[in-house]
Design an enzyme around this catalytic site. Structure first.
Site, mmCIF file in Angstrom:
data_model
loop_
_atom_site.group_PDB
_atom_site.id
_atom_site.type_symbol
_atom_site.label_atom_id
_atom_site.label_comp_id
_atom_site.label_asym_id
_atom_site.label_seq_id
_atom_site.Cartn_x
_atom_site.Cartn_y
_atom_site.Cartn_z
ATOM 1 C CG HIS A 86 -10.300 4.233 9.871
ATOM 2 N ND1 HIS A 86 -11.213 3.977 8.881
ATOM 3 C CD2 HIS A 86 -11.020 4.342 11.018
ATOM 4 C CE1 HIS A 86 -12.434 3.913 9.409
ATOM 5 N NE2 HIS A 86 -12.348 4.142 10.697
ATOM 6 C CD GLN A 100 -14.902 6.441 6.913
ATOM 7 O OE1 GLN A 100 -15.270 5.310 7.231
ATOM 8 N NE2 GLN A 100 -15.582 7.187 6.075
ATOM 9 C CG ASN A 101 -9.629 7.814 2.373
ATOM 10 O OD1 ASN A 101 -10.414 6.897 2.626
ATOM 11 N ND2 ASN A 101 -9.867 8.736 1.461
ATOM 12 C CB VAL A 102 -4.590 4.626 5.898
ATOM 13 C CG1 VAL A 102 -5.558 4.222 7.008
ATOM 14 C CG2 VAL A 102 -4.652 3.606 4.769
ATOM 15 C CG ASP A 103 -5.135 8.332 0.646
ATOM 16 O OD1 ASP A 103 -5.145 9.538 0.989
ATOM 17 O OD2 ASP A 103 -6.140 7.779 0.140
ATOM 18 C CB THR A 141 -17.488 7.063 3.327
ATOM 19 O OG1 THR A 141 -17.752 6.026 4.295
ATOM 20 C CG2 THR A 141 -18.282 8.295 3.692
ATOM 21 C CB SER A 142 -20.010 2.222 1.816
ATOM 22 O OG SER A 142 -19.125 1.712 2.807
ATOM 23 N NE ARG A 198 -3.004 -1.337 -0.674
ATOM 24 C CZ ARG A 198 -2.802 -2.578 -1.165
ATOM 25 N NH1 ARG A 198 -2.726 -3.607 -0.381
ATOM 26 N NH2 ARG A 198 -2.687 -2.772 -2.447
#
Ligand code: OAD
Length: 234
Positions: free
Chosen positions: A104, A86-89, A176-177, A56
């Protein structure tokens, strides 16, 4: 300045070329979530999990922020913007946004596997350190692990996120879902008088009765549309 809070998810980065999780062909189809995103999975097979996050990280070097990320950064000229992601990028950072709350965790950081939230042992990796190996140790002598909030773990940043969401004049949900809590529950803290927008090319089931202005578009086009709707109201 009006306070604008964005809640972003994997769809925010889709147009940069990063896979979402739950769409067909998403990451959780290719890699079982129990194996690569839980503390139990890490205990059972740390080599596999380390390798997954190394990949990743490597991918981060091949992608760039998209127009959606860039426009959100430009909006800081007109709004007091907080990005809750919520993204880790690191695409919001690279686009120039200044206040980003990573619910996250962050791919570019590693931490202690004994005490993941002990900030003394959280370390930002430089690109040439993106390949973590078993045997690489944190400051407390434990194996370095990804600084990622896995399923079943606490979400330490949620309280900070709530304090910003409670002050929002405008709340924007992008890509986001709304399946994962406590992130999805942030909507419950948005003040009654605030306007709520949701940008997503697909239908999203939102667990709330409040009025939401839906912009059924991808992130880049969707943020353009958001800007024009906000201007009409100003
Ligand atoms: P999901 O994969 O569940 O949802 C992605 C959303 O993005 C869906 O609603 C898609 O319709 C939408 N989408 C797809 N393409 C898009 C585009 N071009 N523009 C805008 N939206 C688009 O991802 P999340 O909701 O972010 O957690 O998932 C939440 C958490 O679950 C993640 O942070 C991750 C995951 O398991 C952890 O790893 C702890």
């Amino acid at each position: 300045m009006k306070k604008l809070v964005v809640l972003s998810g994997a769809g925010m980065s889709a147009e940069s070329g990063l896979s979402t999780f739950r769409d067909a062909g998403g990451l959780w189809d290719k890699y079982p979530v129990e194996q690569v995103a839980t503390p139990e999975g890490y205990r059972e097979n740390p080599a596999l999990v380390t390798q997954f996050y190394n990949e990743r990280r490597k991918q981060l070097l091949t992608v760039a922020p998209n127009r959606g990320h860039e426009l959100l950064a430009e909006m800081e000229k007109e709004f007091d913007v907080t990005i809750v992601t919520q993204n880790v990028d690191n695409l919001h950072e690279r686009a120039g946004s200044n206040r980003i709350i990573h619910l996250h965790g962050e791919l570019t950081k590693v931490c202690s596997s004994y005490a993941p939230y002990d900030l003394r042992y959280v370390k930002e990796l430089k690109p040439d350190e993106y390949e973590v190996k078993l045997g690489d140790l944190a400051g407390d002598g434990s194996q370095l692990r990804p600084f990622i909030v896995w399923f079943g773990e606490a979400v330490p940043q949620i309280e900070t996120a709530v304090t910003f969401v409670e002050q929002a004049d405008v709340f924007v949900i992008i890509g986001t879902s709304m399946n994962v809590y406590p992130a999805a529950g942030l909507l419950n803290y948005v003040p009654k008088q605030a306007a709520v927008y949701l940008i997503d090319p697909h239908e999203v089931q939102v667990n709330s009765y409040r009025h939401i202005e839906v912009i059924r578009k991808g992130a880049s086009e969707g943020v353009v549309e958001l800007l024009s709707r906000l201007k009409q109201k100003a």
